[in-house]
Design an enzyme around this catalytic site. Sequence first.
Site, PDB file in Angstrom:
ATOM      1  N   HIS A   1      28.780  44.072  39.894  1.00  0.00           N
ATOM      2  CA  HIS A   1      29.706  44.247  41.236  1.00  0.00           C
ATOM      3  C   HIS A   1      28.696  44.347  42.378  1.00  0.00           C
ATOM      4  O   HIS A   1      28.558  44.991  43.184  1.00  0.00           O
ATOM      5  CB  HIS A   1      29.996  45.796  41.282  1.00  0.00           C
ATOM      6  CG  HIS A   1      31.499  45.741  42.362  1.00  0.00           C
ATOM      7  ND1 HIS A   1      32.398  46.651  42.069  1.00  0.00           N
ATOM      8  CD2 HIS A   1      31.478  45.293  43.641  1.00  0.00           C
ATOM      9  CE1 HIS A   1      33.256  46.419  43.096  1.00  0.00           C
ATOM     10  NE2 HIS A   1      32.725  45.567  43.957  1.00  0.00           N
TER      11      HIS A   1
ATOM     12  N   ARG B   1      38.817  42.824  41.151  1.00  0.00           N
ATOM     13  CA  ARG B   1      38.686  44.028  40.386  1.00  0.00           C
ATOM     14  C   ARG B   1      38.765  44.132  38.966  1.00  0.00           C
ATOM     15  O   ARG B   1      39.369  43.325  38.581  1.00  0.00           O
ATOM     16  CB  ARG B   1      39.704  45.002  41.015  1.00  0.00           C
ATOM     17  CG  ARG B   1      39.564  45.596  42.477  1.00  0.00           C
ATOM     18  CD  ARG B   1      38.284  46.418  42.471  1.00  0.00           C
ATOM     19  NE  ARG B   1      38.288  46.951  43.674  1.00  0.00           N
ATOM     20  CZ  ARG B   1      37.189  46.405  44.574  1.00  0.00           C
ATOM     21  NH1 ARG B   1      36.470  45.566  44.460  1.00  0.00           N
ATOM     22  NH2 ARG B   1      36.994  46.958  46.097  1.00  0.00           N
TER      23      ARG B   1
HETATM   24  P1  NDP Z   1      42.717  40.010  51.700  1.00  0.00           P
HETATM   25  O1  NDP Z   1      43.581  41.196  51.567  1.00  0.00           O
HETATM   26  O2  NDP Z   1      42.359  39.467  53.037  1.00  0.00           O
HETATM   27  O3  NDP Z   1      43.423  38.753  50.830  1.00  0.00           O
HETATM   28  C1  NDP Z   1      43.938  39.025  49.524  1.00  0.00           C
HETATM   29  C2  NDP Z   1      44.732  37.686  49.223  1.00  0.00           C
HETATM   30  O4  NDP Z   1      45.320  37.887  48.051  1.00  0.00           O
HETATM   31  C3  NDP Z   1      45.807  37.126  50.116  1.00  0.00           C
HETATM   32  O5  NDP Z   1      45.971  35.851  50.391  1.00  0.00           O
HETATM   33  C4  NDP Z   1      47.009  37.435  49.374  1.00  0.00           C
HETATM   34  O6  NDP Z   1      48.294  36.928  49.625  1.00  0.00           O
HETATM   35  C5  NDP Z   1      46.577  37.437  47.962  1.00  0.00           C
HETATM   36  N1  NDP Z   1      47.547  38.043  47.135  1.00  0.00           N
HETATM   37  C6  NDP Z   1      47.818  39.621  47.153  1.00  0.00           C
HETATM   38  N2  NDP Z   1      48.813  39.811  46.173  1.00  0.00           N
HETATM   39  C7  NDP Z   1      49.050  38.583  45.442  1.00  0.00           C
HETATM   40  C8  NDP Z   1      49.989  38.457  44.649  1.00  0.00           C
HETATM   41  N3  NDP Z   1      50.651  39.359  44.123  1.00  0.00           N
HETATM   42  N4  NDP Z   1      50.061  37.177  44.197  1.00  0.00           N
HETATM   43  C9  NDP Z   1      49.515  36.240  44.799  1.00  0.00           C
HETATM   44  N5  NDP Z   1      48.490  36.386  45.640  1.00  0.00           N
HETATM   45  C10 NDP Z   1      48.364  37.678  46.019  1.00  0.00           C
HETATM   46  O7  NDP Z   1      41.598  40.532  50.938  1.00  0.00           O
HETATM   47  P2  NDP Z   1      40.242  39.979  51.018  1.00  0.00           P
HETATM   48  O8  NDP Z   1      40.021  38.486  50.703  1.00  0.00           O
HETATM   49  O9  NDP Z   1      39.322  40.699  52.004  1.00  0.00           O
HETATM   50  O10 NDP Z   1      39.465  40.718  49.595  1.00  0.00           O
HETATM   51  C11 NDP Z   1      40.048  40.561  48.131  1.00  0.00           C
HETATM   52  C12 NDP Z   1      39.666  41.521  47.233  1.00  0.00           C
HETATM   53  O11 NDP Z   1      38.134  40.974  46.957  1.00  0.00           O
HETATM   54  C13 NDP Z   1      39.293  42.816  47.555  1.00  0.00           C
HETATM   55  O12 NDP Z   1      40.573  43.377  47.459  1.00  0.00           O
HETATM   56  C14 NDP Z   1      38.484  43.271  46.385  1.00  0.00           C
HETATM   57  O13 NDP Z   1      39.064  43.751  45.356  1.00  0.00           O
HETATM   58  C15 NDP Z   1      37.732  42.203  46.174  1.00  0.00           C
HETATM   59  N6  NDP Z   1      36.039  42.052  46.531  1.00  0.00           N
HETATM   60  C16 NDP Z   1      35.077  42.471  45.776  1.00  0.00           C
HETATM   61  C17 NDP Z   1      33.783  42.343  46.107  1.00  0.00           C
HETATM   62  C18 NDP Z   1      32.726  42.200  45.051  1.00  0.00           C
HETATM   63  O14 NDP Z   1      31.552  42.247  45.399  1.00  0.00           O
HETATM   64  N7  NDP Z   1      33.090  41.754  43.941  1.00  0.00           N
HETATM   65  C19 NDP Z   1      33.368  42.310  47.564  1.00  0.00           C
HETATM   66  C20 NDP Z   1      34.665  42.463  48.379  1.00  0.00           C
HETATM   67  C21 NDP Z   1      35.964  42.340  48.031  1.00  0.00           C
HETATM   68  P3  NDP Z   1      48.838  36.645  51.273  1.00  0.00           P
HETATM   69  O15 NDP Z   1      48.023  35.492  51.745  1.00  0.00           O
HETATM   70  O16 NDP Z   1      50.218  35.845  50.957  1.00  0.00           O
HETATM   71  O17 NDP Z   1      48.857  37.658  51.751  1.00  0.00           O
HETATM   72  C1  OXD Z   2      34.738  45.794  48.287  1.00  0.00           C
HETATM   73  C2  OXD Z   2      33.715  45.633  46.930  1.00  0.00           C
HETATM   74  O1  OXD Z   2      35.998  45.683  48.043  1.00  0.00           O
HETATM   75  O2  OXD Z   2      32.685  45.930  47.267  1.00  0.00           O
HETATM   76  O3  OXD Z   2      34.324  45.472  49.439  1.00  0.00           O
HETATM   77  O4  OXD Z   2      34.345  45.310  45.929  1.00  0.00           O
END
Ligand code: NDP
Ligand code: OXD
Length: 315
Positions: free
Chosen positions: A278, A230
């Site tokens: 994005h 983000r």
């Molecule tokens: P998940 O919730 O499945 O995974 C999040 C990961 O981040 C987990 O491994 C979690 O740790 C880790 N995490 C969260 N907080 C912390 C922290 N404080 N310190 C270290 N690690 C942390 O999310 P997704 O994989 O589904 O998606 C991730 C992000 O990707 C979305 O939130 C979105 O912002 C972004 N995204 C962007 C897109 C784009 O087109 N640019 C499209 C889709 C998503 P733990 O394993 O311990 O829970």
């Molecule tokens: C998502 C994104 O979170 O598009 O899926 O960023």
Amino acid sequence: MSRQSPGAPHIAFLSRSASLAYFRPLMAEAMPHAEISVWPEPRCLEAEIAVCWNPPPDVYARMPRLRLIHSIAAGVDNLLEGRRDPGVPVCRVVDPGLARGMIEYVRWSVLYFHRHFDRMAAQQRERAWQRLPLAAASACRVGVMGLGELGGVVARALRDDGYDVGGWSRSARQIDGIRTWHGEGGLAPFLARTDVLVCLLPLTDATRGILGARTLAGLPEGAALVHCGRGEHLVSADLIAALSGGRLRGAVLDVFPTEPLPADDPLWTCPGVVVTPHMASMAASAEVVRQVAGNIQRLRDGLPLRNTVDLARGY
Ligand code: NDP
Ligand code: OXD
């Protein structure tokens, strides 16, 4: 009098930044008896289900019948604001198609640095013909921040491509062939061995601004950034300083605090930066509707919902 047929759900698509009207026919096909409203139609406030991307501020407080908030995306940061009733669950999209798209985007970005396409583009502008040594993928250390639904599959795909992959998460994670670190204490050693840093973290209070001077300074000289999380993770002034000082080599950026990225933002023209709008990945609309409809049905049947967000963690 309500126009709903008795017992039929009322679903509102809410966004202040984009029209979600394109979901209406798909949702109507998936749930023919549902009433469907699209913001800014006033009837949205009567709905029990809010399907959101950047919903209007404080809208939930004006929806007395609200029973479920559903994201159209994987990330939920933009729809947690203003959510006050702890009894209303929040769900998000988890989709192999979305993961596949993210693998493609990150694979391209890692190759862009590993195979020197950034340097070749600069050379072409100078009409310079200079071959660089072919570095093995195993000599390129990729570090994935966030090992969840997306970061986890991206890390595995890069491992299978032969890269030396490390990963960092909040809690401990074990993935074959990938060295992992977690928590505050794990960040410095993770960064120190990372040539290409990939951010796939969710935006929470704990991760806001994480891609700032301290993190960037923890990377080896000449490292690069691929940012798909983000916009608010990145302190762009710190990135620009690291790039212009030559400490960092380049960055591929897909997300920004204000989208579209304003025309006068310095990132547009910062040497070494690739800006994409994005578009790293997104779930197909039909799949989003399938998951929303599935969760509505589960809510009505009293079954556990799929892909719920842990509201205490914020992701
Ligand atoms: P998940 O919730 O499945 O995974 C999040 C990961 O981040 C987990 O491994 C979690 O740790 C880790 N995490 C969260 N907080 C912390 C922290 N404080 N310190 C270290 N690690 C942390 O999310 P997704 O994989 O589904 O998606 C991730 C992000 O990707 C979305 O939130 C979105 O912002 C972004 N995204 C962007 C897109 C784009 O087109 N640019 C499209 C889709 C998503 P733990 O394993 O311990 O829970
Ligand atoms: C998502 C994104 O979170 O598009 O899926 O960023």
